[in-house]
Write an enzyme that holds these catalytic residues in place. Structure first.
Site, mmCIF file in Angstrom:
data_model
loop_
_atom_site.group_PDB
_atom_site.id
_atom_site.type_symbol
_atom_site.label_atom_id
_atom_site.label_comp_id
_atom_site.label_asym_id
_atom_site.label_seq_id
_atom_site.Cartn_x
_atom_site.Cartn_y
_atom_site.Cartn_z
ATOM 1 N N HIS A 154 23.763 38.599 -8.037
ATOM 2 C CA HIS A 154 24.967 39.383 -7.770
ATOM 3 C C HIS A 154 24.642 40.535 -6.833
ATOM 4 C CE1 HIS A 154 23.137 41.647 -11.180
ATOM 5 N NE2 HIS A 154 23.590 42.714 -10.525
ATOM 6 N N HIS A 203 28.386 39.616 -14.987
ATOM 7 C CA HIS A 203 29.063 39.984 -13.753
ATOM 8 C C HIS A 203 28.518 39.122 -12.612
ATOM 9 C CE1 HIS A 203 25.441 42.361 -13.976
ATOM 10 N NE2 HIS A 203 25.620 43.007 -12.843
ATOM 11 N N HIS A 218 22.717 47.468 -4.409
ATOM 12 C CA HIS A 218 21.581 46.560 -4.587
ATOM 13 C C HIS A 218 22.023 45.107 -4.536
ATOM 14 C CE1 HIS A 218 22.904 46.785 -8.904
ATOM 15 N NE2 HIS A 218 22.536 45.512 -8.912
ATOM 16 N N HIS A 250 19.785 48.205 -19.502
ATOM 17 C CA HIS A 250 21.103 48.810 -19.362
ATOM 18 C C HIS A 250 21.864 48.723 -20.685
ATOM 19 C CE1 HIS A 250 20.943 49.276 -15.069
ATOM 20 N NE2 HIS A 250 20.938 47.982 -14.809
ATOM 21 N N TYR A 259 14.766 48.388 -10.787
ATOM 22 C CA TYR A 259 15.298 48.590 -9.439
ATOM 23 C C TYR A 259 14.186 49.124 -8.559
ATOM 24 C CZ TYR A 259 19.921 48.038 -11.459
ATOM 25 O OH TYR A 259 21.022 47.538 -12.103
ATOM 26 N N GLU A 269 17.171 44.438 -7.309
ATOM 27 C CA GLU A 269 17.000 44.437 -8.757
ATOM 28 C C GLU A 269 16.358 43.133 -9.201
ATOM 29 O OE1 GLU A 269 19.762 44.944 -12.794
ATOM 30 O OE2 GLU A 269 20.608 43.991 -11.019
#
Length: 311
Positions: A154, A203, A218, A250, A259, A269
């Site tokens: 993503h 996501h 990112h 997270h 990251y 990432e």
């Protein structure tokens, strides 16, 4: 879950300052598979377990950042329908001819309210993952080269007009809101961050409100486990790769993450974990006062560079 319409992240074209330095970094340190170079001098890569010809394209430029991101749709009929739906919404579209990118069919490009160039495509050559389709082993030699991500997962993009971006993705492109971050109470708690899925991933793309349009926060590469994220951290250390944040987890998406920066200053990432939000998923909300734990759950730290530095 039937995945139709927009299916997944397909590619991102990144601007880099030195194509040869970046080529070596993405091939040997991140561990992508180089698949070609075109007449423009762009260099093409895929993750080892991706079957499409390319997912990351590097272009020599004077500044770092992202030129465009592209998502694969189910078929040509879906591409045509999205063009009609976007035009009916007042979004101008243009067709990029097949072959402009190596082994990639015609692309439908348009500009998001955030200022990013976004495109859809239905055709890209399948080159496989080297394991074959009959009685394959679970992994091959490319799975141990560098950090060896399994796929381009993503992007997180920074730009203005997040509310308009959300409306376009949910009302026209068929994405679902999975998580959101609210701004300060004194500002009316606007949605300043949104995490959108076109599948059952946490996501497939995310956006954060930012005054400057078209910014890259990112690109994310998927790893199979927390152990592989930790292995990636060792590889970063051995190659003196500057780390922005992590290894950590997270709160948002429950992802396990690091990251870091490529040689041009583009953030990337390495990502594992998360949950599976099916169509009846109710979106998760993070309030501004608790977002430190949304970002870095163990410490609750709001990392200044993570929040403010984009390319």
């Amino acid at each position: 879950m039937a995945i139709t319409g927009v299916m997944r992240a397909g590619h991102a074209q990144l601007r880099v300052l030195d194509i040869q330095v970046s080529r070596k970094f993405y091939r040997d340190v991140i561990g992508l598979v180089e698949t070609g170079e075109d007449a423009q001098g762009r260099v093409y890569f895929k993750a080892w377990d991706e079957r499409d010809h390319n997912s990351i394209v590097l272009r020599q430029a004077d500044s770092a950042g992202v030129d465009f991101v592209g998502y694969r749709v189910l078929d040509a009929a879906s591409l045509d329908q999205f063009e009609r739906d976007l035009n009916a919404r007042g979004v101008a579209t243009r067709r990029i001819p097949a072959g402009e990118m190596l082994e990639t069919g015609e692309r439908l490009r348009f500009t998001l309210p955030s200022g990013h160039e976004f495109e859809l495509f239905a055709e890209k050559a399948h080159v496989g993952n080297g394991l074959g389709l009959k009685n394959p082993p679970p992994w091959g030699p490319d799975a141990e080269h560098g950090m060896a991500p399994v796929r381009f997962d993503h992007c997180l993009l920074y730009g203005p007009n997040v509310a308009a971006v959300k409306a376009l993705f949910t009302e026209v492109l068929g994405f679902r809101l999975v998580e959101r971050i609210l701004g300060p109470v004194e500002a009316g708690e606007p949605e300043v961050g949104i995490f959108l899925s076109c599948s059952n991933k946490t996501h497939d793309i995310a956006f954060v409100e930012h005054p400057n349009p078209g910014k890259l926060h990112h690109v994310s590469f998927r790893l199979n486990s927390w152990e592989r994220v930790q292995r990636a951290s060792d590889i970063m250390g051995m190659n003196r790769v500057p780390i922005d944040m992590g290894p950590t987890r997270h709160g948002v998406t429950r992802g396990e993450t690091i990251y870091a920066w490529d040689p041009s200053g583009n953030r990337f990432e390495t990502f594992a974990g998360g949950y599976e939000p099916y169509p009846d998923w109710e979106p998760i909300t993070w309030t501004f006062d608790e977002f430190g734990h949304g970002l870095d759950y163990p410490t609750g730290t709001l990392h200044e560079s993570f929040l403010g530095v984009v390319s």
